[in-house]
Motif scaffolding. Structure first.
Motif, mmCIF file in Angstrom:
data_model
loop_
_atom_site.group_PDB
_atom_site.id
_atom_site.type_symbol
_atom_site.label_atom_id
_atom_site.label_comp_id
_atom_site.label_asym_id
_atom_site.label_seq_id
_atom_site.Cartn_x
_atom_site.Cartn_y
_atom_site.Cartn_z
ATOM 1 N N GLY A 1 26.280 36.481 39.222
ATOM 2 C CA GLY A 1 25.040 36.187 39.932
ATOM 3 C C GLY A 1 24.022 37.309 39.839
ATOM 4 N N ASP A 2 24.338 38.371 39.092
ATOM 5 C CA ASP A 2 23.438 39.508 38.932
ATOM 6 C C ASP A 2 22.344 39.135 37.938
ATOM 7 O OD1 ASP A 2 22.157 41.882 38.211
ATOM 8 O OD2 ASP A 2 23.992 43.074 38.326
ATOM 9 N N ARG A 3 21.110 38.992 38.392
ATOM 10 C CA ARG A 3 20.011 38.551 37.537
ATOM 11 C C ARG A 3 19.736 39.533 36.398
ATOM 12 N NH1 ARG A 3 20.008 33.939 37.076
ATOM 13 N NH2 ARG A 3 17.980 34.033 36.124
ATOM 14 N N LYS A 4 19.942 40.839 36.647
ATOM 15 C CA LYS A 4 19.704 41.806 35.575
ATOM 16 C C LYS A 4 20.697 41.595 34.440
ATOM 17 C CE LYS A 4 17.442 45.676 37.778
ATOM 18 N NZ LYS A 4 17.513 47.103 38.061
ATOM 19 N N LYS A 5 21.970 41.398 34.795
ATOM 20 C CA LYS A 5 22.984 41.191 33.764
ATOM 21 C C LYS A 5 22.732 39.914 32.980
ATOM 22 C CE LYS A 5 27.000 43.568 35.634
ATOM 23 N NZ LYS A 5 28.335 43.373 36.164
ATOM 24 N N SER A 6 22.209 38.897 33.640
ATOM 25 C CA SER A 6 22.002 37.625 32.953
ATOM 26 C C SER A 6 20.921 37.738 31.893
ATOM 27 C CB SER A 6 21.660 36.511 33.946
ATOM 28 O OG SER A 6 20.388 36.737 34.522
ATOM 29 N N ARG A 7 20.040 38.767 31.991
ATOM 30 C CA ARG A 7 18.993 38.941 30.993
ATOM 31 C C ARG A 7 19.507 39.616 29.726
ATOM 32 N NH1 ARG A 7 14.953 42.006 34.209
ATOM 33 N NH2 ARG A 7 15.826 41.330 36.147
ATOM 34 N N ILE A 8 20.653 40.267 29.805
ATOM 35 C CA ILE A 8 21.223 40.916 28.623
ATOM 36 C C ILE A 8 22.057 39.892 27.881
ATOM 37 C CG2 ILE A 8 22.756 42.721 27.776
ATOM 38 C CD1 ILE A 8 22.104 44.317 30.302
ATOM 39 N N ARG A 9 21.674 39.613 26.661
ATOM 40 C CA ARG A 9 22.415 38.622 25.889
ATOM 41 C C ARG A 9 23.826 39.128 25.637
ATOM 42 N NH1 ARG A 9 19.011 37.269 20.720
ATOM 43 N NH2 ARG A 9 21.126 36.932 20.081
ATOM 44 N N ALA A 10 24.791 38.270 25.831
ATOM 45 C CA ALA A 10 26.197 38.664 25.679
ATOM 46 C C ALA A 10 26.487 39.157 24.270
ATOM 47 C CB ALA A 10 27.105 37.493 26.032
ATOM 48 N N ASP A 11 25.843 38.572 23.267
ATOM 49 C CA ASP A 11 26.123 38.996 21.896
ATOM 50 C C ASP A 11 25.451 40.324 21.559
ATOM 51 O OD1 ASP A 11 23.554 37.950 21.884
ATOM 52 O OD2 ASP A 11 23.793 36.912 19.978
ATOM 53 N N MET A 12 24.607 40.843 22.463
ATOM 54 C CA MET A 12 23.964 42.132 22.245
ATOM 55 C C MET A 12 24.779 43.263 22.864
ATOM 56 S SD MET A 12 20.954 41.509 20.763
ATOM 57 C CE MET A 12 19.960 42.892 21.216
ATOM 58 N N MET A 13 25.600 42.937 23.838
ATOM 59 C CA MET A 13 26.371 43.951 24.556
ATOM 60 C C MET A 13 27.502 44.458 23.664
ATOM 61 S SD MET A 13 26.402 45.377 27.463
ATOM 62 C CE MET A 13 27.446 46.220 28.614
ATOM 63 N N PRO A 14 27.634 45.785 23.541
ATOM 64 C CA PRO A 14 28.752 46.313 22.755
ATOM 65 C C PRO A 14 30.085 45.903 23.387
ATOM 66 C CG PRO A 14 27.175 48.050 23.294
ATOM 67 C CD PRO A 14 26.790 46.839 24.077
ATOM 68 N N ILE A 15 31.100 45.796 22.574
ATOM 69 C CA ILE A 15 32.435 45.399 23.028
ATOM 70 C C ILE A 15 33.026 46.512 23.892
ATOM 71 C CG2 ILE A 15 34.773 44.865 22.226
ATOM 72 C CD1 ILE A 15 33.442 43.779 19.658
ATOM 73 N N ALA A 16 33.707 46.107 24.961
ATOM 74 C CA ALA A 16 34.372 47.081 25.839
ATOM 75 C C ALA A 16 35.280 47.971 25.000
ATOM 76 C CB ALA A 16 35.169 46.365 26.921
ATOM 77 N N GLY A 17 35.220 49.266 25.270
ATOM 78 C CA GLY A 17 36.005 50.238 24.506
ATOM 79 C C GLY A 17 35.181 50.958 23.447
ATOM 80 N N THR A 18 34.015 50.414 23.122
ATOM 81 C CA THR A 18 33.140 51.044 22.140
ATOM 82 C C THR A 18 32.666 52.386 22.680
ATOM 83 O OG1 THR A 18 32.361 48.914 21.334
ATOM 84 C CG2 THR A 18 30.981 50.806 20.847
ATOM 85 N N GLU B 1 26.663 66.902 22.120
ATOM 86 C CA GLU B 1 27.052 65.517 21.854
ATOM 87 C C GLU B 1 27.421 64.822 23.159
ATOM 88 O OE1 GLU B 1 29.481 63.602 18.357
ATOM 89 O OE2 GLU B 1 30.879 64.367 19.867
ATOM 90 N N GLN B 2 26.775 63.698 23.401
ATOM 91 C CA GLN B 2 27.030 62.891 24.592
ATOM 92 C C GLN B 2 27.844 61.667 24.167
ATOM 93 O OE1 GLN B 2 26.139 64.076 27.494
ATOM 94 N NE2 GLN B 2 24.861 65.737 26.682
ATOM 95 N N VAL B 3 28.923 61.386 24.880
ATOM 96 C CA VAL B 3 29.800 60.266 24.549
ATOM 97 C C VAL B 3 29.861 59.325 25.751
ATOM 98 C CG1 VAL B 3 32.113 59.542 23.845
ATOM 99 C CG2 VAL B 3 31.195 61.736 23.048
ATOM 100 N N VAL B 4 29.528 58.068 25.506
ATOM 101 C CA VAL B 4 29.576 57.041 26.545
ATOM 102 C C VAL B 4 30.572 55.980 26.099
ATOM 103 C CG1 VAL B 4 28.274 55.201 27.691
ATOM 104 C CG2 VAL B 4 27.216 57.429 27.300
ATOM 105 N N THR B 5 31.420 55.543 26.987
ATOM 106 C CA THR B 5 32.371 54.472 26.695
ATOM 107 C C THR B 5 31.895 53.194 27.364
ATOM 108 O OG1 THR B 5 34.176 56.072 26.617
ATOM 109 C CG2 THR B 5 34.789 53.756 26.834
#
Length: 148
Positions: A74-91, A101-105
């Motif tokens: 129900g989070d409207r912000k999340k619904s605007r991010i296309r699922a196919d654009m989101m990197p896969i969990a673990g990336t 060097e900055q590392v984000v998981t």
């Protein structure tokens, strides 16, 4: 009598763009959006069929809304991010900033940087730089003009 709808749909492909925009005004009772021609054609085709044959059934709309809420909570912000654009969990996203060097998981429901969870890449970019950044741009997932 033959159904005129398929002919109307086929005609959209060769209709001049100003005429498509006029059809938009007539069918949607609003100004056309500033999107490309293919978008106008597809939305007009749907609207023509919707008006001729009827739209989605109320139970179908409710089911789609439930499925959407299951995906984004129900989070409207999340619904605007296309699922196919989101990197896969673990990336792991890497960015060198001021020689460090900055590392984000990427997590299932957000991101992790320096052992802390974050809901957005923008929050991480702000923590790193001290200024407001579009996190997707900062980490190179989207260029500054909005293209991936």
């Amino acid at each position: 009598m033959t159904d005129p709808i398929p002919a109307r749909l086929a005609a959209l492909k060769t209709t001049p763009t100003p005429d498509l925009k006029q059809q938009w005004r007539e069918l949607f009772d609003s100004a056309p959006p500033p999107f490309n021609r293919r978008y106008l054609e597809s939305r007009l085709a749907y609207r023509i069929q919707e008006l001729a044959y009827g739209g989605l059934k109320p139970e179908t709309i409710r089911r789609l809304e439930r499925l959407g809420e299951d995906l984004d909570g129900g989070d409207r912000k999340k619904s605007r991010i296309r699922a196919d654009m989101m990197p896969i969990a673990g990336t792991r996203l890497l960015r060198e900033y001021q020689g460090v060097e900055q590392v984000v998981t990427v997590l299932q429901n957000g991101f992790e940087w320096q052992g802390r969870p974050y809901k957005s890449l923008s929050a991480i970019a702000r923590a790193i730089t001290g200024t407001r950044w579009n996190g997707w741009v900062f980490f190179g997932l989207k260029n500054h003009r909005g293209r991936t």
